[in-house]
Scaffold this motif. Structure first.
Motif, PDB file in Angstrom:
ATOM      1  N   ALA A  56      44.308  42.172  51.577  1.00 27.21           N
ATOM      2  CA  ALA A  56      43.616  41.325  52.692  1.00 27.21           C
ATOM      3  C   ALA A  56      43.296  42.853  53.666  1.00 27.21           C
ATOM      4  CB  ALA A  56      44.890  40.731  53.302  1.00 27.21           C
ATOM      5  N   ASP A  57      44.122  43.640  53.832  1.00 23.16           N
ATOM      6  CA  ASP A  57      43.678  44.782  54.688  1.00 23.16           C
ATOM      7  C   ASP A  57      42.500  45.438  54.144  1.00 23.16           C
ATOM      8  OD1 ASP A  57      45.944  44.698  56.397  1.00 23.16           O
ATOM      9  OD2 ASP A  57      46.800  46.316  55.686  1.00 23.16           O
ATOM     10  N   GLY A  58      42.293  45.577  53.138  1.00 25.67           N
ATOM     11  CA  GLY A  58      41.132  46.326  52.375  1.00 25.67           C
ATOM     12  C   GLY A  58      39.942  45.254  52.714  1.00 25.67           C
ATOM     13  N   LEU A  59      40.069  44.198  52.302  1.00 27.89           N
ATOM     14  CA  LEU A  59      38.936  43.265  52.459  1.00 27.89           C
ATOM     15  C   LEU A  59      38.373  43.387  53.764  1.00 27.89           C
ATOM     16  CD1 LEU A  59      37.675  41.419  50.162  1.00 27.89           C
ATOM     17  CD2 LEU A  59      39.203  39.586  50.647  1.00 27.89           C
ATOM     18  N   ASN A  60      39.282  43.080  54.750  1.00 29.66           N
ATOM     19  CA  ASN A  60      39.066  42.928  56.074  1.00 29.66           C
ATOM     20  C   ASN A  60      38.059  44.267  56.619  1.00 29.66           C
ATOM     21  OD1 ASN A  60      39.980  40.482  56.468  1.00 29.66           O
ATOM     22  ND2 ASN A  60      41.890  41.135  57.007  1.00 29.66           N
ATOM     23  N   LYS A  61      38.037  45.326  55.911  1.00 25.74           N
ATOM     24  CA  LYS A  61      37.408  46.570  56.306  1.00 25.74           C
ATOM     25  C   LYS A  61      36.143  46.369  55.505  1.00 25.74           C
ATOM     26  CE  LYS A  61      41.643  49.177  56.420  1.00 25.74           C
ATOM     27  NZ  LYS A  61      42.255  49.997  55.488  1.00 25.74           N
ATOM     28  N   THR A  62      35.611  45.529  54.983  1.00 26.79           N
ATOM     29  CA  THR A  62      34.448  45.365  54.152  1.00 26.79           C
ATOM     30  C   THR A  62      33.583  44.283  54.615  1.00 26.79           C
ATOM     31  OG1 THR A  62      34.918  44.101  52.417  1.00 26.79           O
ATOM     32  CG2 THR A  62      35.527  46.236  52.206  1.00 26.79           C
ATOM     33  N   ASP A  63      32.244  44.206  54.308  1.00 27.31           N
ATOM     34  CA  ASP A  63      31.664  42.763  54.222  1.00 27.31           C
ATOM     35  C   ASP A  63      31.282  42.123  53.009  1.00 27.31           C
ATOM     36  OD1 ASP A  63      30.949  42.690  57.239  1.00 27.31           O
ATOM     37  OD2 ASP A  63      29.537  44.442  57.236  1.00 27.31           O
ATOM     38  N   ALA A  64      32.153  42.624  52.144  1.00 29.26           N
ATOM     39  CA  ALA A  64      31.858  42.161  50.696  1.00 29.26           C
ATOM     40  C   ALA A  64      32.043  40.597  50.678  1.00 29.26           C
ATOM     41  CB  ALA A  64      33.048  42.646  49.909  1.00 29.26           C
ATOM     42  N   ILE A  65      31.373  40.125  49.785  1.00 30.28           N
ATOM     43  CA  ILE A  65      31.608  38.584  49.359  1.00 30.28           C
ATOM     44  C   ILE A  65      32.787  38.547  48.302  1.00 30.28           C
ATOM     45  CG2 ILE A  65      30.720  36.654  48.175  1.00 30.28           C
ATOM     46  CD1 ILE A  65      29.115  37.000  50.756  1.00 30.28           C
ATOM     47  N   ALA A  66      34.037  38.099  48.842  1.00 26.21           N
ATOM     48  CA  ALA A  66      35.143  38.166  48.043  1.00 26.21           C
ATOM     49  C   ALA A  66      35.003  37.035  46.784  1.00 26.21           C
ATOM     50  CB  ALA A  66      36.456  38.035  48.728  1.00 26.21           C
ATOM     51  N   ILE A  67      35.224  37.398  45.739  1.00 28.39           N
ATOM     52  CA  ILE A  67      35.246  36.228  44.450  1.00 28.39           C
ATOM     53  C   ILE A  67      36.584  36.047  44.496  1.00 28.39           C
ATOM     54  CG2 ILE A  67      34.474  35.847  42.228  1.00 28.39           C
ATOM     55  CD1 ILE A  67      32.061  36.410  43.785  1.00 28.39           C
ATOM     56  N   VAL A  68      37.164  34.839  44.627  1.00 28.32           N
ATOM     57  CA  VAL A  68      38.609  34.820  44.699  1.00 28.32           C
ATOM     58  C   VAL A  68      39.115  33.500  43.527  1.00 28.32           C
ATOM     59  CG1 VAL A  68      40.693  34.123  46.260  1.00 28.32           C
ATOM     60  CG2 VAL A  68      38.720  35.571  47.225  1.00 28.32           C
ATOM     61  N   ASN A  69      40.264  33.741  43.000  1.00 33.98           N
ATOM     62  CA  ASN A  69      40.812  32.776  42.352  1.00 33.98           C
ATOM     63  C   ASN A  69      41.403  31.700  42.897  1.00 33.98           C
ATOM     64  OD1 ASN A  69      42.220  31.416  40.457  1.00 33.98           O
ATOM     65  ND2 ASN A  69      42.780  33.055  39.216  1.00 33.98           N
ATOM     66  N   SER A  70      41.047  30.514  42.903  1.00 35.44           N
ATOM     67  CA  SER A  70      41.516  29.455  43.737  1.00 35.44           C
ATOM     68  C   SER A  70      42.709  28.762  43.180  1.00 35.44           C
ATOM     69  CB  SER A  70      40.287  28.279  43.855  1.00 35.44           C
ATOM     70  OG  SER A  70      40.268  27.595  42.578  1.00 35.44           O
ATOM     71  N   ASP A  71      43.037  29.094  42.216  1.00 35.02           N
ATOM     72  CA  ASP A  71      44.514  28.618  41.456  1.00 35.02           C
ATOM     73  C   ASP A  71      45.607  29.455  41.751  1.00 35.02           C
ATOM     74  OD1 ASP A  71      42.615  26.530  40.431  1.00 35.02           O
ATOM     75  OD2 ASP A  71      42.532  27.586  38.415  1.00 35.02           O
ATOM     76  N   ASP A  72      45.246  30.706  42.565  1.00 34.45           N
ATOM     77  CA  ASP A  72      46.609  31.419  42.500  1.00 34.45           C
ATOM     78  C   ASP A  72      46.860  31.318  43.978  1.00 34.45           C
ATOM     79  OD1 ASP A  72      48.084  33.492  43.467  1.00 34.45           O
ATOM     80  OD2 ASP A  72      47.357  34.799  41.531  1.00 34.45           O
ATOM     81  N   SER A  73      48.072  30.685  44.653  1.00 30.66           N
ATOM     82  CA  SER A  73      48.123  30.499  45.903  1.00 30.66           C
ATOM     83  C   SER A  73      48.171  31.684  46.565  1.00 30.66           C
ATOM     84  CB  SER A  73      49.495  29.931  46.157  1.00 30.66           C
ATOM     85  OG  SER A  73      50.614  30.479  45.446  1.00 30.66           O
ATOM     86  N   LEU A  74      48.643  32.972  46.008  1.00 29.30           N
ATOM     87  CA  LEU A  74      48.936  34.303  46.705  1.00 29.30           C
ATOM     88  C   LEU A  74      47.214  34.695  47.172  1.00 29.30           C
ATOM     89  CD1 LEU A  74      51.568  36.096  44.811  1.00 29.30           C
ATOM     90  CD2 LEU A  74      51.754  35.630  47.126  1.00 29.30           C
ATOM     91  N   VAL A  75      46.399  34.702  46.107  1.00 29.08           N
ATOM     92  CA  VAL A  75      45.085  35.161  46.434  1.00 29.08           C
ATOM     93  C   VAL A  75      44.266  34.323  46.962  1.00 29.08           C
ATOM     94  CG1 VAL A  75      45.465  37.103  44.696  1.00 29.08           C
ATOM     95  CG2 VAL A  75      44.046  34.952  44.133  1.00 29.08           C
ATOM     96  N   ALA A  76      44.446  32.826  46.876  1.00 30.45           N
ATOM     97  CA  ALA A  76      43.739  32.003  47.473  1.00 30.45           C
ATOM     98  C   ALA A  76      43.525  32.202  49.093  1.00 30.45           C
ATOM     99  CB  ALA A  76      43.763  30.502  47.121  1.00 30.45           C
ATOM    100  N   SER A  77      44.739  32.460  49.354  1.00 30.35           N
ATOM    101  CA  SER A  77      44.835  32.624  51.041  1.00 30.35           C
ATOM    102  C   SER A  77      44.155  33.694  51.645  1.00 30.35           C
ATOM    103  CB  SER A  77      46.424  32.933  51.529  1.00 30.35           C
ATOM    104  OG  SER A  77      46.895  33.935  50.665  1.00 30.35           O
TER     105      SER A  77
END
Lengths: 255, 480
Positions: free
Chosen positions: B157-178
């Motif tokens: 999450a920290d890393g992602l917040n430092k970028t403008d990337a479009i995040a491609i996220v697995n919706s079935d995994d509660s940990l990463v979906a958040s």
């Protein structure tokens, strides 16, 4: 023969306390009991589940990640706590590993100095340290018949546990750190409750401990005259010998 | 022109290492970062970058994305040999051109496809500034090295917040979906079609086990309440919902349509992917088998579709091209590639953690050509010193579907031997790492012509095994 005999393993918080092969300990108890013809069942007891002590012969409590222990610790200490204390005093067989070990003690002192109250069922306390003990381990254990065996395990903990007068150490450390890296002891024993930091999983490679727990649980249920039938352990012995050889060749040193 | 002392150091280090026959996938970058700490930022500037992170499926997904974009006419530079820490990423940014996958015909441009370790991602994502960041999943993985899963999630999450990337996220995994919370406009979800998952659960239930596998993340970390699952795919992946706060598996833009009447463990398993934004559904064939590769393929199609859209294609064109390209992917060496050894097949499945072990066993238990299974377990630092994770996997319920001939080696062969026997199986032959090739050859002897011996080593066991295979059977060096 053990025909007609029953045994129930109570697996506490399996959906939260399931780190580093805790599951292997339950499998080992299950296997070595069922191979002897005992009708074994495994009962899962998690947060908000009802605990009926009369239904359980062996209780297993493992360790979890901090975030997971935060979820269940209140249920253990405040909800099920009084019943668990009664079971321990009554001589029910318990095996508690790592976090499960720490949570039965008096308290856990955090890095910040904050004190987290634990169940207080057993006379020891734990203090957090910044460095972790992460290594293979070898312990020496004296069995019920007085013989001594080498136990192969693996420790991974930052807590240092200090035993009080009311409990005895479970094993002596030959390689690794044990309870606190200072006194040379590993784990704690009180009545039929056995606590240890050792993963590995602990029981599969060390069938002497599995059989000791099974024997005590069966005696508790069926009377002191119950004798556990002999059972081949050549594969377990082979695996333990291979692990001991690997560890003894390695770099880990006794404290 | 070389403008940074770090770049020069990396290039020279690489040349020397290659001269002495080393892969040189990380040391050049290490040297460069030491001399020029900002090297990743400098070298990333103006480049098209896709990152892939998560505990399982990184390498396969990176490989798929690379092959697909390459097929579509792009030059690809990647770190496919698994050098996924800051040093490996820096090496790829500096020296990657040497080993570029060139487009057939005129190149449409260069795209960097970078597999990134979860902990490294937090540190380098801001400097890399990827346009697309894939997050596959989070399963327990060498916790003694990486720490708690929730911590790993926070790092990403920290890393992602430092970028403008479009995040491609697995919706079935509660940990990463958040991870999508608070950045909804920059998150694209993918996952199994929820209706299909439920239907498959009902029609093809898993075998009962005496003791379920140790699960990850089945409680809501905010409410401390157990998630309710409408349906599941495997592990903690599924259509989850917290009964307290209501957080649930998000609706995916890209969904897998599937039917488990046939097994995804066999090649060319038919399925489909829908893009709910453009409303298109495309029939596909699974090019790298295994049910987990339905997720990886969907992640790759999602990432390529989003990247092509960024490069100017319409949503429809992008999705059409991505799904078409996915039909041309082939397995990478040592990652489910079937190697021909004297008329018999040998397939290496790297197994590093309980989730990977579980999926690989499931795969082999369903593979029609499986004639034997060899397991190799080491416990060096790169593997994690602790071997107890092998007990977290539910082997018990898979035992009767696995091949009868089982072989075991590795430095911790004794632990694996016991694990297999405790699951109720018999081991044909076992011995330490010095006997690995002897046991492998024996296993191949017992494999009938045309059938496959599946080999599951963990990381350092795989490195030794590959080296031995290169030596004995003259196979290509793996960093190429």
């Amino acid at each position: 023969m053990s025909d007609g005999y029953k045994l129930v393993i109570g697996h506490f918080y399996p959906d939260l306390l399931n780190l580093y092969g805790d599951r292997g300990n339950v499998l080992a108890l299950y296997r070595r009991a069922s191979l002897r013809g005992i009708d074994v069942s495994i009962r899962s007891i998690s947060v908000a589940d009802e605990l009926d002590p009369s239904m359980i012969d062996i209780a297993f409590i493992g360790g979890g990640q901090d975030s997971e222990q935060n979820i269940m610790s209140d249920d253990l200490v405040r909800v099920k706590g009084p019943l668990i204390k009664d079971m321990i005093e009554d001589g029910k067989v318990f095996l508690c590993i790592c976090g499960g070990y720490q949570m039965l003690g008096k308290y856990y002192k955090e890095h910040t100095g904050d004190i987290v109250e634990c169940l207080g069922a057993l006379d020891y306390y734990t203090e957090a340290r910044s460095d972790r003990f992460i290594n293979d381990t070898i312990y020496s254990l004296v069995l019920d018949d007085g013989s001594e065996v080498k136990v192969a395990g693996f420790e991974n903990h930052s807590g240092r546990t200090y035993l009080g007068e009311g409990v005895k150490p479970f094993m002596k450390v030959l390689t690794g750190h044990g309870n606190n890296g200072e006194d040379g002891f590993e784990g704690a024993v009180y009545k039929n409750t056995f606590c240890s930091y050792s993963h590995g999983s602990l029981l599969p490679k060390n069938p002497a401990i599995t059989d000791m727990l099974l024997s005590r649980a069966m005696k508790k249920r069926y009377g002191e005259s119950f004798e556990l039938a002999p059972l081949d352990s050549s594969t377990e012995d082979k695996a333990r010998a291979a692990a001991l050889e690997y560890i003894e060749k390695g770099k880990e040193k006794a404290p | 022109m070389i403008t940074f002392p770090g770049t020069a150091a990396a290039v020279v280090t690489r040349k020397i290492l290659r001269l002495v026959g080393k892969g040189a996938t990380t040391l050049p970058g290490k040297a460069a970062i030491r001399l020029s700490p900002s090297i990743i930022r400098e070298k990333s500037r103006g480049k098209h970058i896709i990152t892939i992170t998560g505990t399982n499926g990184k390498t396969t997904t990176s490989h798929m994305i690379s092959e697909m974009l390459n097929y579509l006419g792009y030059d690809i530079i990647n770190n496919i040999s698994g050098a996924n820490l800051a040093s490996g990423v820096a090496t790829t940014l500096i020296c990657g051109k040497d080993e570029m996958m060139r487009a057939n015909g005129r190149s449409k441009g260069t795209i960097y496809v970078l597999e990134t370790d979860e902990a490294a991602y937090a540190k380098i994502a801001g400097d890399l500034c990827p346009e697309v960041s894939v997050i596959t999943n989070l399963f327990r993985d060498q916790l003694d090295r990486y720490g708690e899963l929730t911590h790993t999630r926070d790092c990403i999450a920290d890393g992602l917040n430092k970028t403008d990337a479009i995040a491609i996220v697995n919706s079935d995994d509660s940990l990463v979906a958040s991870l999508g919370k608070g950045r909804e406009d920059k998150t694209v979800f993918y996952g199994m079609g929820k209706k299909d998952m439920l239907r498959n659960n009902k029609l093809y239930p898993d075998r009962k086990s005496i003791l379920p596998a140790s699960p990850d993340a089945v409680y809501c970390p905010d409410c401390h309440i157990r998630y309710e699952y409408v349906s599941r795919s495997f592990g903690h992946l599924g259509d989850f919902k917290c009964p307290s706060c209501g957080f649930s598996s998000p609706i995916s833009r890209f969904e897998v349509r599937y039917d488990l009447k046939q097994s995804p463990s066999n090649e060319d398993y038919p399925f489909a992917i829908s893009d709910n934004l453009s409303g298109l559904t495309r029939e596909m064939k699974l090019k790298i088998p295994g049910s987990h590769n339905l997720y990886n393929t969907c992640a790759a199609v999602s990432a390529v579709t989003v990247m092509l859209t960024k490069l100017g294609l319409s949503q429809e064109e992008a999705f059409e091209q991505a799904t078409e390209a996915a039909g041309h992917v082939k397995a990478a060496f040592g990652r489910m590639e079937k190697i021909d050894v004297g008329g018999k097949k040998l397939c290496i499945l790297l197994v590093k953690n309980p989730a990977g072990f579980d999926r690989s066993l499931s795969f082999v238990s369903e593979a029609e050509d499986a004639a034997g299974l060899m397991l190799l377990l080491n416990s060096n630092i790169a593997d994690g010193k602790d071997v107890s994770w092998i007990w977290d996997v539910d082997l018990e319920s898979k035992a009767e579907d696995l091949p009868e001939n089982i072989f075991i080696s590795g430095e911790r062969w004794g632990d694996m031997l016991l694990r297999i026997e405790y699951a109720g199986m018999n081991v044909t032959e076992s011995g330490d790492m010095s006997r690995a090739m002897e046991i492998l050859n024996r296993a191949l002897e017992m494999t009938p012509e045309g059938k496959c011996l599946y080999v599951m080593p963990n990381y350092t066991a795989m490195l030794s095994l590959r080296a031995a295979l290169v030596h004995e059977y003259g196979l290509k060096e793996f960093w190429k």
